[in-house]
Enzyme design. Structure first.
Site, PDB file in Angstrom:
ATOM      1  N   GLN A 221      31.832  30.665  48.910  1.00 56.37           N
ATOM      2  CA  GLN A 221      32.274  31.091  47.580  1.00 56.37           C
ATOM      3  C   GLN A 221      32.237  29.920  46.602  1.00 56.37           C
ATOM      4  OE1 GLN A 221      35.718  33.594  49.804  1.00 56.37           O
ATOM      5  NE2 GLN A 221      36.055  33.407  47.610  1.00 56.37           N
ATOM      6  N   ARG A 367      42.179  37.191  48.292  1.00 54.73           N
ATOM      7  CA  ARG A 367      42.166  37.987  47.066  1.00 54.73           C
ATOM      8  C   ARG A 367      43.419  37.686  46.251  1.00 54.73           C
ATOM      9  NH1 ARG A 367      39.223  43.830  46.825  1.00 54.73           N
ATOM     10  NH2 ARG A 367      38.896  43.804  44.599  1.00 54.73           N
ATOM     11  N   CYS A 368      43.615  36.412  45.979  1.00 53.72           N
ATOM     12  CA  CYS A 368      44.895  35.941  45.454  1.00 53.72           C
ATOM     13  C   CYS A 368      44.679  34.594  44.806  1.00 53.72           C
ATOM     14  CB  CYS A 368      45.862  35.814  46.634  1.00 53.72           C
ATOM     15  SG  CYS A 368      47.259  34.716  46.364  1.00 53.72           S
ATOM     16  N   GLU A 739      42.064  40.216  41.638  1.00 47.52           N
ATOM     17  CA  GLU A 739      43.102  40.080  42.645  1.00 47.52           C
ATOM     18  C   GLU A 739      44.380  40.830  42.307  1.00 47.52           C
ATOM     19  OE1 GLU A 739      42.847  35.875  42.470  1.00 47.52           O
ATOM     20  OE2 GLU A 739      41.326  35.797  44.018  1.00 47.52           O
TER      21      GLU A 739
END
Lengths: 787, 291
Positions: A221, A367-368, A739
């Site tokens: 990523q 996802r944060c 997120e």
């Protein structure tokens, strides 16, 4: 096959994703699709035990396998200075174990063979003698006297403490608590879960001995940050390293760290002179790569005259065997100090203690945005606990305590400055969509009939878009992003960004930003990401930083190109630049709109043979780096309705209402898609997902039969709503959204379950995952945290 | 990607061919039917058979559902999907339709077979309990001919059945009666997961009383059939009281253990709760005449 092209679209608005035709046809290009001539295959031997001293490793039989080309151990890497590598959190992590193994699944040796079957077969020929040590499994007791020291590789270390960190004002919090007329305390755990991307991690490493060039196709990523890490670890010159991410089949934070398998693939390629592919299997992904959460929390909330005045939290953070969490350097607990949430408090304080355990390393931001998820869960559970104590409706209590619109920019008690918000508006919209009063009436009727129905609320505020270079970095690298924009002579453009899509739709959204700014059709803008040779430096996509940082860089570079276009248009129109006015897609002479040049005409002129105005260089391109002045603060109001079978304790999420405010929406369809996916993940976390361990430290969540992820059967038809409060400091007013749903949904679900069971069964707490068994135990008065 | 150890592979062209191969390859050979239990175990290297005898080609010969001699006969290679979609089963033995709705997911049901599931005998497998509740028997064929054994004899505990090394299960036989109703209910943590616990009941009514009852439980211990509960129902009127007695006995006699799917206490509770529910449903179906 012929296809009908959609009409060209300009600017923001719902638009089908440009990348989807290849994805829905199975034509995505993932790392495992890559086949290079002469390519070899790697496989990792992993520790079967959680904690043990390595007595000996015998690779003779494996090396003698006819198809094996290399067997690498920690001792071999030590000779190259590569046995250990830096983590994203200034710790070190073993690439291949030398002294001890510290978690089940840790990499011990790496085999390179002609095919994957032989590589796996050869792993079984390696003999490792382990001397087992007691495993430290429970983070709560990891600091007790007499507990084995996991990181005895670190000189002078005598315990398993990684860090202690505080935010807020402890003394002020004590004062506010002393003055309060009600205090409620709750112990809760945000259990260890896993991002579980459907594509596991992998890499193909190709070291070209002639050119001295390393090319690494890999699941990352953050391609640029990874390149810098490899340069630092391997001592390879950074300009001779090229990282290509290709298509990524989901990341969710799992693909931020650098994993030992990547490094071993590189070493394998250097040793054999051939490309080496390593792709982990599902069990390896779940057992050894970056997990998320694992926060053991004790919260206290207090109120005076029905007004929430203070919040205090103690956290024990389980980081596993190596501190490989990816947080900005100054913040070992990430952005957990956003835990005061959406409320105007008098004081707040948190103390976080990070500990080592004999479990896989991680604590990644699944996802944060860096522990915002744990923070939102804590505060939203605490507010509901207070509502129970005060016998107040949880919606009312929130409405009474929200930060009010006129208080923005709002300085929080833990050091944030919230950019903008209208919380009451979002909350009221969610209640309206839900039919909140009717739901409460329905609940009362059902309760009278012995049916169990619960209504749960969560109102979250996130802090995303890391971040300002004055405040934060990772590994000393500024968390800024770049954008390069080139408009070709025919008016087609290529945008290079440092963000890296894992499915978010970058190729569409970023094209739409350029399209909005320049008036080119989105279809004419190619977005390049994930190739370090073709994109500007930046820290990648995670923590909802895509639109807030790379999106801003994209808008700003497009504006720079637009300004250059103005100068060229001025020459073409024989007017002064200041006399031109912009209308999306063209510059025209003020007061004479017929006198105009389109961006396409300007692009051709910029490359053409004719004269350009004095001082204007040819071509139509520019570059930009965006350093955000502040983070952005998306928020949302979520309401969940659950039905619980009184006989089996099975929870069914019947309705889920999500009102999100992520500022300006570039592509509302993609925003909705992001919210759908994140809500589904939230249901998974709340109801079924858990990486559990037994007392010996054996991982009990190593397959999709043990680690459950939700299916379409478990999710309701989402009911979405939106309010739009632009970020005042962001070039296009956007805040980031990827997120929000994962952050906001778990507390709404858990609050709904407690709401369903409180009056009839006296349940006032329960920890995730709320499986039928755990809910039933809570109904019997035996609510216990998961193992 | 998970990768099995190497093995030899042969495709059987008939039942007798498969039996010859089993005899020739010896005890390290395994039959591969739908492949949804064996292949995952091989990929995880939990199983490493030396020989695989693929009987997928026998799906024609052994894939059938028919009524014959007052029995239902189901070929061992009949796939879950065919069981789920069978009108005959839905009419006569609804418990199978109930169970098939909650067995795994469509991908597994498209390939997995009744014979494969029964022979794998996973402790959380559903059809063993269903067949036990129905009083089914199975036909096992070897080189020397066939033998018929009832489910109590066939199912010998987790991963153990009466099928010998050189034998294969070829058919399941279910007795058919009038006045029968049946049902199956399962609790799972998530759609497609193995059962936390499940219960099946078959009730035959005669003259307003229960003439015969079959009760079997899934995932709560090695004994599938709940004999005490069955016996307690015979001769009783179908009522909440008699159901409660049976459900208590079923819960008393099961032996669940605590694991990731749930605590032993919860599973014992489910044994009772689900037994009650399936008895109610089965009785209602018997009274309505829809089996």
């Amino acid at each position: 096959m012929s296809t009908v092209e959609p009409p060209p679209t300009i600017g923001y608005g719902p638009m089908k994703r440009k990348e989807d035709p290849r994805f829905v046809r199975g034509q995505g290009r993932y790392v495992d699709d890559l086949k290079l001539p002469g390519m070899l295959h790697g496989a990792a031997l992993r520790s079967p035990v959680a904690h043990a001293r390595i007595v000996s490793i015998d690779t003779t039989a494996a090396a003698a396998h006819p198809k094996v080309k290399a067997v690498i151990t920690g001792a071999d890497l030590e000779g190259l200075g590569l046995a250990w590598m830096p983590t994203m959190s200034a710790d070190t992590q073993a690439v291949l174990a030398t002294d001890k193994v510290r978690f089940q699944g840790q990499e011990v040796a790496f085999v390179v063979a002609e095919d994957r079957y032989s590589a796996r077969d050869a792993l079984e020929l390696i003999e490792v003698e382990y001397e087992e040590l007691p495993a430290v499994v429970n983070a709560r007791t990891a600091l007790d006297a007499g507990v084995p020291v996991i990181r005895d590789d670190q000189e002078g270390r005598s315990d398993n403490r990684i860090f202690d960190w505080e935010a807020g004002d402890a003394a002020e919090a004590d004062r506010v608590f002393d003055a309060a007329d009600v205090i409620v305390e709750r112990d809760m755990i945000y259990p260890r879960c896993h991002p579980a991307p459907l594509e596991t991690c992998g890499a193909v490493a190709q070291m070209d001995p002639v050119m001295g060039q390393l090319t690494l196709w890999t699941t990352t990523q953050a391609p640029h940050a990874h390149r810098t890490v490899y340069a630092l670890v391997a001592g390879l010159p950074e300009h001779k390293i090229r990282i290509i991410a290709g298509d990524i089949g989901g990341g969710f934070g799992n693909k931020v760290p650098v994993y030992p398998g990547y490094v071993c693939a590189i070493v394998g390629s250097i040793l054999t002179g051939k490309p080496v592919k390593w792709v982990e299997d599902r069990a390896e992904n779940l057992m050894s790569t970056g997990f998320a959460r694992d926060y053991v929390m004790r919260g206290q909330i207090c109120a005076k005259d029905g007004k929430i005045t203070g919040l205090r939290v103690h956290v024990i953070a389980d980081h596993g065997a190596f501190n490989a969490t990816a947080q900005p350097t100054k913040y070992p607990a990430g952005f957990f100090h956003i835990f005061s949430g959406s409320y105007d408090l008098e004081a707040a304080h948190c103390h976080v203690t990070g500990v080592y355990t004999n479990k896989a390393p991680g604590g990644v931001a699944y996802r944060c945005s860096f522990r915002v998820t744990e923070a939102a869960y804590l505060v939203e559970r605490m507010v509901d606990a207070l509502a129970l104590e005060l016998k107040t409706d949880p919606a009312e209590l929130r409405l009474k305590n929200f930060i009010r619109p006129e208080q923005f920019p709002y300085p929080s008690k833990t050091g944030w400055v919230y950019d903008s918000g209208d919380y009451e508006k979002a909350m009221r919209l969610a209640m309206e969509i839900a039919g909140y009063d009717e739901l409460r009436a329905e609940q009362a009727e059902k309760r009278a009939r012995g049916e169990l129905m619960g209504i749960g609320i969560s109102f979250f505020t996130e802090t995303v878009g890391a971040g300002p270079r004055k405040d934060m970095d990772i590994l000393g690298l500024a968390m800024n992003d770049g954008a390069d924009l080139r408009v070709h002579p025919t008016g087609k453009a290529v945008l290079g960004i440092s963000a890296m899509s894992q499915g978010q739709g970058h190729e569409t959204t970023y094209a739409q930003i350029v399209s909005e700014e320049l008036g080119l059709p989105s279809a004419d803008i190619e977005v390049v990401n994930g190739d370090t040779d073709r994109t500007p430096y930046g820290l990648g996509t995670y923590g909802s930083r895509g639109t807030p940082v790379s999106g801003a860089a994209t808008a700003l570079v497009a504006r720079k190109v637009r300004e250059r276009a103005r100068l060229i248009a001025a020459g073409m129109l024989e007017a002064a630049p200041d006399d031109l006015e912009w209308e999306r897609g063209r510059w025209f002479v003020k007061g004479d709109p017929e006198q105009s040049k389109t961006i396409q005409e300007i692009a051709m002129a910029a490359h053409g043979a004719g004269d350009l105005p004095e001082g204007v260089e040819g071509m139509l391109e520019d570059t930009c780096v965006y350093n955000p002045p502040n983070l952005t603060f998306p928020f949302g109001a979520y309401i969940c309705v659950v039905d619980i079978d009184p006989g089996t304790a099975k929870v069914q999420v019947r309705r889920f209402i999500a009102v999100d405010d992520c500022g300006v929406r570039i592509n509302p369809m993609i925003v909705d898609g992001q919210i759908h996916g994140g809500l589904a993940e939230g249901i998974g976390i709340a109801l079924m997902e858990l990486i559990a361990f037994d007392e010996q430290g054996n991982c009990l969540g190593g397959s999709f039969m043990d680690y459950l992820i939700p299916t379409s059967i478990e999710v309701p038809a989402w009911e979405l709503g939106a309010t739009v409060t632009p970020s005042p400091h962001h070039p296009i007013g956007a805040k980031g959204v990827g997120e929000s749903p994962t952050v906001g949904s778990p507390p709404a679900i858990v609050n709904a379950i407690i709401d369903a069971l409180h009056e009839t069964h006296g349940v006032d707490r329960i920890d995730m995952p709320c499986t039928p068994s755990r809910v039933w135990e809570a109904m019997q008065g035996n609510a216990t945290p998961p193992q | 990607m998970q990768i099995p150890a190497s093995f030899e592979y042969e495709r059987a062209t008939s039942v007798s061919h498969a039996l010859e191969l089993l005899r020739d390859k010896g005890p390290e050979a395994r039959l591969l039917a739908g492949g949804h239990s064996l292949l995952p175990m091989m990929k995880l290297r939990l199983a490493a058979p030396e020989h695989i005898i693929d009987i997928d080609g026998l799906a024609g010969e052994l894939g059938y559902i028919r009524e014959e001699d007052g029995e239902l006969r189901i070929g061992a290679m009949t796939r879950h999907r065919e069981l789920l979609e069978s009108d005959l089963l839905a009419r006569r033995v609804t418990i199978i339709t109930d169970a098939e709705r909650v067995i795994a997911d469509p991908v597994v049901r498209n390939r997995g077979t009744i014979g494969g599931g029964l022979c794998q005998a996973d402790p959380a497998e559903d059809l063993s309990a269903v067949c036990a509740a129905l009083g089914a028997s199975v036909v096992i064929r070897g080189q020397d001919g066939e033998r018929i054994v009832n489910m109590l004899e066939f199912h010998r505990g987790p991963y153990q059945t009466a099928v010998g090394d050189a034998e294969m299960l070829v058919e399941v036989r279910i007795p058919l009666h009038t006045g029968v109703g049946s049902a199956y209910e399962k609790v799972e943590r998530r759609y497609g997961d193995w059962a936390v616990a499940a219960a099946g009941a078959v009730v035959r009514l005669e003259g307003g009383a229960i003439a015969q009852a079959g009760i079997a439980l899934t995932a709560v211990g090695p004994d599938v059939t709940s004999i005490a509960a069955q016996d307690a129902l015979v001769g009783q009127p179908p009522s909440e009281e008699s159901f409660a007695v049976a459900a208590d006995l079923a819960a008393r006699d099961c032996s669940p253990s605590t694991d990731q799917r749930g605590t032993a206490e919860y599973k014992r509770h489910l044994a009772r709760e689900l037994t009650l529910r399936v008895l109610r449903t089965a009785t209602a179906r018997a009274l309505r005449g829809d089996a």
